[in-house]
Scaffold this active site. Structure first.
Site, PDB file in Angstrom:
ATOM      1  N   TYR A 137      15.069  -3.637   1.948  1.00 10.77           N
ATOM      2  CA  TYR A 137      15.610  -5.007   2.718  1.00 10.77           C
ATOM      3  C   TYR A 137      15.024  -6.374   1.017  1.00 10.77           C
ATOM      4  CZ  TYR A 137      16.796  -9.077   6.212  1.00 10.77           C
ATOM      5  OH  TYR A 137      17.281 -10.680   5.564  1.00 10.77           O
ATOM      6  N   SER A 138      16.334  -6.920   1.034  1.00 18.49           N
ATOM      7  CA  SER A 138      15.729  -8.374  -0.038  1.00 18.49           C
ATOM      8  C   SER A 138      16.280  -9.427   0.780  1.00 18.49           C
ATOM      9  CB  SER A 138      17.275  -7.485  -1.657  1.00 18.49           C
ATOM     10  OG  SER A 138      17.394  -8.489  -2.640  1.00 18.49           O
ATOM     11  N   HIS A 171       1.273  14.997   2.216  1.00 17.73           N
ATOM     12  CA  HIS A 171       0.041  13.942   0.495  1.00 17.73           C
ATOM     13  C   HIS A 171       0.070  13.017   1.815  1.00 17.73           C
ATOM     14  CE1 HIS A 171      -2.118  12.916  -2.254  1.00 17.73           C
ATOM     15  NE2 HIS A 171      -1.090  12.309  -2.397  1.00 17.73           N
ATOM     16  N   ARG A 227       2.590   2.421  -2.977  1.00 20.64           N
ATOM     17  CA  ARG A 227       1.804   3.388  -3.571  1.00 20.64           C
ATOM     18  C   ARG A 227       2.018   5.204  -4.143  1.00 20.64           C
ATOM     19  NH1 ARG A 227      -2.702   1.081  -6.170  1.00 20.64           N
ATOM     20  NH2 ARG A 227      -3.160   2.942  -6.553  1.00 20.64           N
ATOM     21  N   GLN A 238       0.907  -1.376   0.148  1.00 15.69           N
ATOM     22  CA  GLN A 238       0.392  -0.367   0.059  1.00 15.69           C
ATOM     23  C   GLN A 238       0.354   1.303   0.186  1.00 15.69           C
ATOM     24  OE1 GLN A 238      -2.534  -0.437   3.415  1.00 15.69           O
ATOM     25  NE2 GLN A 238      -4.000  -1.070   1.915  1.00 15.69           N
ATOM     26  N   TRP A 239       2.236   1.517   0.398  1.00 13.31           N
ATOM     27  CA  TRP A 239       2.550   2.530   1.217  1.00 13.31           C
ATOM     28  C   TRP A 239       3.309   2.560   0.018  1.00 13.31           C
ATOM     29  CZ3 TRP A 239       4.991   2.872   6.589  1.00 13.31           C
ATOM     30  CH2 TRP A 239       5.566   3.745   6.656  1.00 13.31           C
ATOM     31  N   ARG A 286       4.329   7.871  -4.592  1.00 19.99           N
ATOM     32  CA  ARG A 286       5.543   7.065  -5.719  1.00 19.99           C
ATOM     33  C   ARG A 286       6.534   8.713  -5.474  1.00 19.99           C
ATOM     34  NH1 ARG A 286       0.731   6.018  -8.267  1.00 19.99           N
ATOM     35  NH2 ARG A 286       1.347   7.211 -10.294  1.00 19.99           N
ATOM     36  N   ARG A 340      -3.296   8.641   4.583  1.00 19.83           N
ATOM     37  CA  ARG A 340      -2.666   7.004   5.842  1.00 19.83           C
ATOM     38  C   ARG A 340      -3.328   7.417   7.017  1.00 19.83           C
ATOM     39  NH1 ARG A 340      -3.690   3.241   1.868  1.00 19.83           N
ATOM     40  NH2 ARG A 340      -2.515   4.439  -0.123  1.00 19.83           N
ATOM     41  N   ARG A 365      16.449 -11.780  -2.135  1.00 19.31           N
ATOM     42  CA  ARG A 365      17.514 -11.875  -3.587  1.00 19.31           C
ATOM     43  C   ARG A 365      17.993 -12.404  -2.351  1.00 19.31           C
ATOM     44  NH1 ARG A 365      17.863  -9.956  -8.354  1.00 19.31           N
ATOM     45  NH2 ARG A 365      18.492 -11.328  -9.378  1.00 19.31           N
TER      46      ARG A 365
END
Length: 281
Positions: A97-98, A191, A88, A85-86, A90, A196, A100
Site C-alpha cells: 500500500y502506498s 525459511h 528483511r 522486520q518481515w 528478500r 518467525r 504517496r
C-alpha cells in the site's frame, strides 16, 4: 482447485488487534514437489520411493529446488514495524500500500495489556516474561493511543493544507497499519517460518507466522510434516558441542529395529545409524 484450497482462499485469519492474513492464491501442493523431483531423478523413481518418503528424503538432504515449485500469495495487513522486520526476507515478491498515492488509514496497533512488558534483563532485543501491573499497563496503552490519535490529527491537518501526501505521512508512527501482497515459494516460506515462529521471534511477527503456518499445513501437509521434523524442531551442533557429546555418550543404538519406537524406520533409520557412526566412532 481442491476443497481445502477452496475453503482457504480469501478466508481471513485475524492477527493482532486490527491485522489479518488472507490466502489469495496458491500454485501447487505436495504432488507438485514429487512431480518436480521425479523430473530430476528420472524414470523409475516411484518404484523406490512413495510420495511421502520422497518428500521427506528431499528435505532431509536439503534438496530444496522441488519445494520452490509451490508458491503462495498472501494479502497481509500488519503494523509498519512488523513489515520492516518481515521485509528483511528478500526472497519474496512484495507490493505494498502506498502512502504517496493514497491516504494512510487511521489504524494503529496497540499491544494487549499482557504484552506491555518491561525490557528483558537477559535479551537485549526483547521484552521480559512478566507484564506490568494492570494499572500501569493500561496507562501505557492509553498514552500510546493518545500519541497515535494526535499524530494522525496532525497528518490530516497537513493534508488539509494541501501538503503532499508523501511528505505529510513522514511523522506517522511505525504502529500505523499497512497492507501488502506477498508471494513466496515454499522453500523460502519454510525459511521464513523457521525464524518467525521460533519462540525467540518478536511476538507480533510470530502471530503472523503462526497464522501463515496454519494455512500452509493444510495445503501441503506432507511437506509441512517434513519441515517440522527436519527443520523447525531440529538442532545443529558445532564441532565443540559434538566433542562434548562424544565424552558423555557411552551407548549408541546399533540396529534399525532399536530406532522404531522413535519413528525412525527403513532408509531414514539406516542414515541415522551411519550419522552416529561417523560422528561418534
Amino acid at each position: 482447485m481442491n476443497d481445502v484450497v477452496g475453503e482457504l482462499i480469501g478466508k481471513e485469519f485475524k492477527c493482532l488487534d486490527k491485522g489479518f492474513i488472507r490466502l489469495i492464491d496458491v500454485m501447487g501442493d505436495d504432488s507438485s514437489i514429487v512431480q518436480a523431483a521425479r523430473v530430476s531423478y528420472g524414470t523409475g523413481t516411484k518404484k523406490v520411493h512413495e510420495d511421502r518418503g520422497l518428500i521427506r528424503y528431499l528435505l532431509r538432504h536439503l534438496h530444496t529446488t522441488p519445494f520452490e515449485m509451490v508458491e503462495f500469495k498472501f494479502h497481509v495487513k500488519l503494523p509498519i514495524f512488523v513489515a520492516r522486520q518481515w521485509i528483511r526476507h528478500r526472497t519474496a515478491n512484495v507490493n505494498e500500500y502506498s502512502g504517496r498515492y493514497s491516504e494512510m488509514k487511521d489504524e494503529f496497533y496497540v499491544p494487549s495489556l499482557d504484552q506491555i512488558r518491561p525490557q528483558s534483563i537477559v535479551n537485549k532485543q526483547g521484552r521480559g516474561e512478566e507484564a506490568f501491573p494492570q494499572e500501569q499497563a493500561e496507562a501505557i496503552a492509553e498514552r500510546m493511543r493518545t500519541t497515535q490519535d494526535g499524530l494522525y490529527d496532525e497528518y490530516q491537518d497537513l493534508l488539509g493544507e494541501n501538503l503532499a501526501r508523501e511528505i505529510a505521512r513522514i511523522n506517522l508512527p511505525v504502529s500505523n497499519y499497512t497492507e501488502w501482497y506477498w508471494k513466496v515459494d515454499l522453500h523460502n516460506l519454510f525459511h521464513f517460518l523457521k525464524l518467525r515462529i521460533d519462540p525467540h521471534a518478536q511476538y507480533e511477527i510470530r502471530v503472523y507466522g503462526e497464522a501463515m503456518a496454519e494455512i500452509v499445513r493444510q495445503i501441503v501437509p506432507v511437506a509441512y510434516e517434513a519441515f517440522e521434523d527436519y527443520i523447525l524442531h531440529s538442532r545443529r551442533f558445532s564441532r565443540n558441542e559434538l566433542r562434548a557429546l562424544r565424552s558423555y555418550l557411552t551407548t549408541l543404538p546399533d540396529t534399525v529395529e532399536a530406532l522404531e519406537p522413535f519413528g525412525l524406520k527403513g532408509r531414514e533409520a539406516r542414515e541415522f545409524l551411519d550419522k552416529l557412526r561417523d560422528t561418534f566412532a
